[in-house]
Design a protein around this motif. Sequence first.
Motif, PDB file in Angstrom:
ATOM      1  N   THR A 240     -37.600  15.688  22.851  1.00 14.08           N
ATOM      2  CA  THR A 240     -38.548  16.456  22.050  1.00 14.08           C
ATOM      3  C   THR A 240     -37.818  17.066  20.860  1.00 14.08           C
ATOM      4  N   LYS A 241     -38.235  16.677  19.673  1.00 16.71           N
ATOM      5  CA  LYS A 241     -37.562  17.190  18.470  1.00 16.71           C
ATOM      6  C   LYS A 241     -37.787  18.686  18.344  1.00 16.71           C
ATOM      7  N   SER A 242     -39.042  19.097  18.505  1.00 17.58           N
ATOM      8  CA  SER A 242     -39.361  20.515  18.324  1.00 17.58           C
ATOM      9  C   SER A 242     -38.919  21.354  19.519  1.00 17.58           C
ATOM     10  N   GLY A 243     -38.932  20.748  20.685  1.00 18.25           N
ATOM     11  CA  GLY A 243     -38.625  21.493  21.913  1.00 18.25           C
ATOM     12  C   GLY A 243     -39.809  22.313  22.408  1.00 18.25           C
TER      13      GLY A 243
ATOM     14  N   VAL B 297     -37.991  13.298  11.584  1.00 12.48           N
ATOM     15  CA  VAL B 297     -39.145  13.736  12.386  1.00 12.48           C
ATOM     16  C   VAL B 297     -39.581  12.633  13.357  1.00 12.48           C
ATOM     17  N   GLY B 298     -40.364  13.067  14.369  1.00 15.42           N
ATOM     18  CA  GLY B 298     -40.720  12.236  15.509  1.00 15.42           C
ATOM     19  C   GLY B 298     -40.932  10.756  15.256  1.00 15.42           C
ATOM     20  N   ARG B 299     -41.941  10.420  14.450  1.00 16.17           N
ATOM     21  CA  ARG B 299     -42.322   9.003  14.352  1.00 16.17           C
ATOM     22  C   ARG B 299     -41.344   8.164  13.532  1.00 16.17           C
TER      23      ARG B 299
ATOM     24  N   GLN C 176     -49.057   4.800  15.373  1.00 16.11           N
ATOM     25  CA  GLN C 176     -48.764   6.229  15.202  1.00 16.11           C
ATOM     26  C   GLN C 176     -48.153   6.489  13.829  1.00 16.11           C
TER      27      GLN C 176
ATOM     28  N   THR D   5     -43.304  20.882  22.526  1.00 17.88           N
ATOM     29  CA  THR D   5     -44.513  20.081  22.757  1.00 17.88           C
ATOM     30  C   THR D   5     -45.016  20.293  24.201  1.00 17.88           C
TER      31      THR D   5
ATOM     32  N   GLU E  64     -50.572   8.751  11.494  1.00 18.31           N
ATOM     33  CA  GLU E  64     -50.187  10.162  11.378  1.00 18.31           C
ATOM     34  C   GLU E  64     -49.509  10.436  10.031  1.00 18.31           C
TER      35      GLU E  64
ATOM     36  N   ILE F 286     -43.433  12.477  24.171  1.00 19.93           N
ATOM     37  CA  ILE F 286     -44.752  11.971  23.759  1.00 19.93           C
ATOM     38  C   ILE F 286     -44.729  11.711  22.255  1.00 19.93           C
ATOM     39  N   GLY F 287     -45.669  10.894  21.767  1.00 20.87           N
ATOM     40  CA  GLY F 287     -45.726  10.575  20.331  1.00 20.87           C
ATOM     41  C   GLY F 287     -44.467   9.823  19.922  1.00 20.87           C
ATOM     42  N   GLY F 288     -43.872  10.264  18.832  1.00 25.52           N
ATOM     43  CA  GLY F 288     -42.662   9.613  18.338  1.00 25.52           C
ATOM     44  C   GLY F 288     -41.508   9.685  19.326  1.00 25.52           C
ATOM     45  N   SER F 289     -41.588  10.569  20.293  1.00 24.43           N
ATOM     46  CA  SER F 289     -40.517  10.681  21.287  1.00 24.43           C
ATOM     47  C   SER F 289     -40.735   9.759  22.481  1.00 24.43           C
TER      48      SER F 289
ATOM     49  N   GLN G 255     -48.012  16.578  10.039  1.00 24.66           N
ATOM     50  CA  GLN G 255     -49.290  16.274  10.711  1.00 24.66           C
ATOM     51  C   GLN G 255     -50.031  17.585  10.920  1.00 24.66           C
TER      52      GLN G 255
HETATM   53  O1  PA5 Z   1     -44.280  12.222  14.500  1.00 29.42           O
HETATM   54  C1  PA5 Z   1     -44.233  13.351  14.946  1.00 29.42           C
HETATM   55  O2  PA5 Z   1     -43.497  14.238  14.449  1.00 29.42           O
HETATM   56  C2  PA5 Z   1     -45.052  13.746  16.150  1.00 29.42           C
HETATM   57  O3  PA5 Z   1     -46.007  12.806  16.467  1.00 29.42           O
HETATM   58  C3  PA5 Z   1     -44.131  13.966  17.351  1.00 29.42           C
HETATM   59  O4  PA5 Z   1     -43.401  12.805  17.619  1.00 29.42           O
HETATM   60  C4  PA5 Z   1     -44.860  14.397  18.623  1.00 29.42           C
HETATM   61  O5  PA5 Z   1     -45.769  15.418  18.348  1.00 29.42           O
HETATM   62  C5  PA5 Z   1     -43.843  14.892  19.651  1.00 29.42           C
HETATM   63  O6  PA5 Z   1     -43.087  15.920  19.106  1.00 29.42           O
HETATM   64  P1  PA5 Z   1     -41.726  16.421  19.725  1.00 29.42           P
HETATM   65  O7  PA5 Z   1     -40.730  15.325  19.635  1.00 29.42           O
HETATM   66  O8  PA5 Z   1     -41.361  17.604  18.894  1.00 29.42           O
HETATM   67  O9  PA5 Z   1     -42.006  16.796  21.145  1.00 29.42           O
END
Ligand code: PA5
Length: 443
Positions: free
Chosen positions: A128-131, A188-190, A270, A133, A274, A77-80, A402
Amino acid sequence: MEINYSFMMEEFLKEKGIKPEDIREFEPEAAKAHKMIQERGFSELAFLDLPFQDTREIEDTGRWIREKAEYFLILGIGGSALGPRVLLDTFKKTHRPNVFIYDNVDPGTLDRILRHIKLKDTVINVITKSGTTGETVASFMILWDSLKKEGLRPEEHIVITTDPEKGPMRRIAKEYALRSLSIPSGVVGRYSVLSPVGLLLASVLGVKPQELLEGARQVHKRCTVAELKENPAYMFGSLLHLMDKKFSRRINILMPYSDALKSFSEWFCQLWAESLGKNGKGLMPYPSVGAVDQHSQLQLWIEGPDDKVVIFIRIEDYGVDYKIPEIFPDIKEFAFLGGHTLSKLIQAEQEATALSLMKAGRPNITISINTISPTTIGELFHFFEIATAFTGILYGINPFNQPAVEEGKLYTRAMMGSPDLEDRLREVMSVREKANYKIGYRP
Ligand code: PA5
């Protein structure tokens, strides 16, 4: 790629435009931001290295998926997810593998996907970057369980794309010997679409990751030079910043004249929102597409509040074309179209919209790309990423975090029963009881 910013300038907009001396006077501020970028004042500027990465592991994984899978399902989701969706919309040509991106945790969407795919023929890419979400973790847990229930081995069906070291998804990848790719720790994600986040899907779609990166490298060369007047990304960011500072125009509409780039508008939104919306500052992006929104939004942009800048993306060559036949010669409303092509029509519409906005004193910029190809899409991604980081630095904010979205995540976790958040849950209950300004009816 070329940017025409004439219709931002005083020469065309009179007192509503930017003067050449405004740009000259802005040079020292741009130089400060440039210094910060060059000195990597934020570790997250690591995205600047992505154009130069080795992509062999990504290509090998892409080949494995192409050979094995009928279906390719991305969870993220988001940047992913937003970057991969641009690549899917732009480069999906063949039927196999059938690609799905599941980002929102809408149960109806998951149901439709699961009814369509056969898990035994599916590869799932969990991004998922953070693992951590919640949305991605929840859908991963459902898919993991479904694989197990069908007697399938996760290691044959799952590819994890996550941080090289940190986070529970990396732990799972190691523990269960899953295939995995790394998003460099500073990215980071985006800002991650040109990492394995987008490049694996590109490779699955038969696009060479190095072609995307070649476009990014071309932009990198032009958009990391110090001089504002020589640097298209710095000029773009400076002009939008000046439109805010001088005229309080804080809404930035991205309007590509291409259906394939509709999701590019969403990706940009995004990135811009963000990254820049912090400490009471920010520029509000709006996703659009031409020519469709001429028949939906343009009236407001020309005669409504003067608080917007429209950013067009113009395509010089659509790669395919259709000639409008010379029929109905007696109907003058039809006849003038005959003999022209659809690409000429859509290009004329873009130019006409830019002109009519300018005539009404409404600023706009046109970014022209030759055609839609891996190289030009790579250019656009890297261009907007550099421009965003630069603009954030101009605003004196951190364009990579964010913090404001964390609050909502904590409430969600509390409502979902996270044991460490009982205080939050009590807060939710008490607000629910008091929030009684209600109207309407329940059937
Ligand atoms: O730009 C960002 O860092 C965020 O919008 C992430 O892309 C989003 O929250 C998803 O995060 P993640 O890839 O850790 O699941």
